[in-house]
Design a protein around this motif. Structure first.
Motif, mmCIF file in Angstrom:
data_model
loop_
_atom_site.group_PDB
_atom_site.id
_atom_site.type_symbol
_atom_site.label_atom_id
_atom_site.label_comp_id
_atom_site.label_asym_id
_atom_site.label_seq_id
_atom_site.Cartn_x
_atom_site.Cartn_y
_atom_site.Cartn_z
ATOM 1 N N HIS A 12 38.047 39.338 39.033
ATOM 2 C CA HIS A 12 38.645 38.479 38.011
ATOM 3 C C HIS A 12 37.640 38.165 36.906
ATOM 4 N N GLN A 13 36.403 37.870 37.294
ATOM 5 C CA GLN A 13 35.378 37.494 36.311
ATOM 6 C C GLN A 13 34.547 38.688 35.836
ATOM 7 N N MET A 14 34.438 39.740 36.644
ATOM 8 C CA MET A 14 33.545 40.862 36.331
ATOM 9 C C MET A 14 34.291 42.191 36.499
ATOM 10 N N PHE A 19 37.938 41.480 45.559
ATOM 11 C CA PHE A 19 39.357 41.147 45.485
ATOM 12 C C PHE A 19 39.680 39.870 46.241
ATOM 13 N N GLY A 20 40.929 39.482 46.159
ATOM 14 C CA GLY A 20 41.337 38.216 46.749
ATOM 15 C C GLY A 20 41.508 37.162 45.669
ATOM 16 N N PRO A 21 41.759 35.909 46.064
ATOM 17 C CA PRO A 21 41.981 34.833 45.089
ATOM 18 C C PRO A 21 40.762 34.623 44.192
ATOM 19 N N ARG A 22 41.012 34.203 42.968
ATOM 20 C CA ARG A 22 39.929 33.873 42.044
ATOM 21 C C ARG A 22 39.183 32.638 42.545
ATOM 22 N N LYS A 23 37.847 32.696 42.556
ATOM 23 C CA LYS A 23 37.032 31.554 42.945
ATOM 24 C C LYS A 23 36.435 30.923 41.684
ATOM 25 N N GLU A 24 36.763 29.666 41.458
ATOM 26 C CA GLU A 24 36.316 28.990 40.247
ATOM 27 C C GLU A 24 34.793 28.870 40.180
ATOM 28 N N GLU A 25 34.125 28.888 41.322
ATOM 29 C CA GLU A 25 32.668 28.745 41.318
ATOM 30 C C GLU A 25 31.964 29.910 40.630
ATOM 31 N N TRP A 26 32.681 31.030 40.436
ATOM 32 C CA TRP A 26 32.089 32.187 39.777
ATOM 33 C C TRP A 26 32.588 32.363 38.344
ATOM 34 N N ASP A 27 33.283 31.366 37.806
ATOM 35 C CA ASP A 27 33.790 31.481 36.433
ATOM 36 C C ASP A 27 32.678 31.493 35.396
ATOM 37 N N HIS A 28 31.489 31.039 35.778
ATOM 38 C CA HIS A 28 30.376 30.995 34.823
ATOM 39 C C HIS A 28 29.664 32.338 34.682
ATOM 40 N N VAL A 29 29.906 33.277 35.603
ATOM 41 C CA VAL A 29 29.140 34.533 35.573
ATOM 42 C C VAL A 29 29.632 35.427 34.440
ATOM 43 N N GLU A 30 28.713 36.225 33.899
ATOM 44 C CA GLU A 30 29.038 37.141 32.805
ATOM 45 C C GLU A 30 29.223 38.549 33.334
ATOM 46 N N ASP A 31 30.184 39.244 32.785
ATOM 47 C CA ASP A 31 30.383 40.643 33.151
ATOM 48 C C ASP A 31 29.319 41.503 32.478
ATOM 49 N N ILE A 32 29.286 42.766 32.817
ATOM 50 C CA ILE A 32 28.297 43.697 32.265
ATOM 51 C C ILE A 32 28.420 43.757 30.745
#
Length: 517
Positions: free
Chosen positions: A382-384, A450-463
């Motif tokens: 979801h985030q990356m 995969f699986g549900p989106r975890k809000e704790e990782w919303d801060h990470v940046e994709d490549i």
């Protein structure tokens, strides 16, 4: 060709390292750019000579782009370089991974980046040198160049593991000790081989082709003993069961770039040396030890695959997966026929590209999330999405998906193994590793991405930025050699022909001796 292209390929990173010495340590971006340009020059020239050889030398085979400069005449040491259909794929693999490793994310490199990239370029030169050396002394010299930089890089820029009581210092020391023990046996075997050949010829030489021309004159017992010593040294480097435990710890402790080179090409020095030196010069010894290699290869495949199923650290999953894949390579070696050897060598290339992409993606995820612990992750696609795509391609290549680089080499390896009646049962057992491999990589993909989106990782940046380079370049090679496998398989076949001919002669000698070998 008068232009010393192989020396230029070797010197490009050396020049880059020397330039970096004079750049202020605060200018980490400039230092990284110098490393990128230097390794790109080596990669570009390697691609050029790869296709020159493929179009002009494939039918005739043999060494091309050779260079010979006497160095230590009294000992018969010559600075002798050259490439053929065997060494060129390994040289290409080294430079693809070396170039992409420069741009792979590793948070720990932010401190002392200058020293890191200088050591990385020296490490790449050492690996390249082993694949282009035609002199046994020069080969061993380049091999020793590899050991010290990798130890320093692990203990300074490496990391420990949350799931195991393994520190980066322990990982670096364990890796180095195993490599040095292997090199000690290798050195003893090389000196013994050198002395025996000097007594036969009346002149000392370390030239690999000259030593191979004497293979029919070497005593059977001599070949068995010396190949055993040499084989131990090379197969420890190849992480053969049960001498494999240094490898996953080394992967886990190393920074991303070093993990890529370690898995991608460092192990391949062991496989390359075993064939180029062991099989080519001591074919009767290879014939004697092949059954044991086959048995231990099954241990590699099955044991390491089962261990993968129990791992919670992403690097340990990929690390033990690498050990398992080396079992497929060893089974191809043990077949001692042209089909199996072709598959084994092509497998080395395929595994190198795939594992480099895997470790690059693991390193990026680790750099973004600061964890490799699989239960802590989940839903990262979801985030990356870009990192997830690279991760999935690496996983599919590891599982041997048709259309990717691993499929044809693995299939060819097992065809070669089944051609030998004595290897059919080990090969059938090893095939379970293919199934187990699909299980552990797909499970890791599911639990990490995969699986549900975890809000704790919303801060990470994709490549983003230069971190795209490893994804694009490595996937390009995975797909290109998967869709057009002849680009790799025809090249490897050209290099394996003379070595396979030696092994055929050894089999005939063994038959004449009444099966005593």
């Amino acid at each position: 060709m008068d232009f010393p292209v192989l020396t230029v390929i070797l010197l490009a990173p050396v020049v880059g390292a020397l330039i970096s010495v004079f750049i202020p340590k605060e200018e980490s971006r400039i230092i990284k750019a110098v490393a990128g340009i230097s390794t790109f020059i080596s990669l570009a020239l390697t691609i050029v000579i790869y296709f020159v050889y493929y179009t002009q030398h494939l039918d005739t085979g043999g060494m091309a782009f050779t260079e010979d400069i006497p160095w230590v005449s009294d000992l018969g040491v010559v600075y002798s370089l050259g490439v053929d259909g065997f060494s060129l794929p390994m040289l290409l693999l080294t430079n693809v991974i070396g170039f992409t490793a420069v741009f792979s994310r590793s948070w720990s490199v932010e401190k002392r980046a200058k020293e890191f990239y200088i050591l990385l370029m020296i490490l790449i030169v050492g690996v390249m040198g082993t694949f282009v050396a035609r002199d046994l002394f020069i080969f061993f010299l380049f091999y020793e160049v590899v050991v010290i930089p990798i130890y320093i890089m692990v203990i300074i820029w490496g990391s420990g593991s949350k799931t195991k009581d393994v520190t980066k210092e322990y990982a670096g020391m364990k890796l180095t000790i195993y490599l040095l023990v292997g090199s000690a046996f290798l050195l003893a075997a090389m000196i013994w081989l050198y002395m025996e050949a000097a007594e036969m010829r009346g002149l000392p030489t370390f030239d690999i082709a000259t030593l191979a021309s004497l293979s029919s004159q070497f005593d059977q017992q001599f070949q068995i003993i010396v190949f055993g010593m040499m084989g131990f040294g090379f197969t420890v480097l190849l992480s053969m069961f049960p001498f494999h435990s240094w490898s996953p710890d080394g992967y886990a402790g190393a920074p991303t770039a070093v993990s890529m080179i370690h898995a991608g090409v460092l192990k391949k020095i062991g496989g390359y040396g075993l064939i180029r030196i062991g099989f080519f010069i001591l074919p009767l010894g290879a014939k004697f030890w092949a059954p044991l290699i086959a048995i231990l290869a099954v241990g590699n495949v099955v044991y390491a695959a089962l261990i993968c199923l129990a791992q919670k650290d992403m690097k340990y999953v990929v690390g033990y997966s690498s050990v398992s894949h080396m079992g497929f390579v060893l089974i191809g070696f043990a077949s001692l026929n042209i089909i199996g050897l072709n598959g084994a060598v092509a497998n080395m290339f395929a595994h190198g590209v795939m594992s480099a992409l895997f470790f690059s993606m693991v390193g990026y995820i680790y750099g973004a999330t600061k964890t490799r612990y699989i239960p802590d992750l989940g839903g990262l696609a979801h985030q990356m999405p870009v990192a997830a795509a690279g991760f999935v391609v690496a996983a599919m290549a590891s599982a041997g998906l048709p259309g990717l680089v691993s499929f044809v080499p693995e299939f060819t390896t097992f065809v070669g193994a089944f051609k030998e009646a004595s290897l059919r049962i080990p090969a059938i057992i090893a095939l379970t590793g293919v199934v187990l491999g699909a299980v552990y990589v797909l499970r890791m993909v599911a639990n990490v991405l995969f699986g549900p989106r975890k809000e704790e990782w919303d801060h990470v940046e994709d490549i983003r930025g230069s971190y795209w380079i490893p994804v694009v370049v490595l996937i390009a090679f995975i797909v290109t050699f998967g869709v057009f496998p002849s680009l790799l398989m025809d090249m490897v076949n050209s290099g394996m022909q003379p070595i396979a001919a030696k092994l055929v002669d050894a089999a005939r000698v063994a038959s004449q001796m009444g099966g005593n070998i």
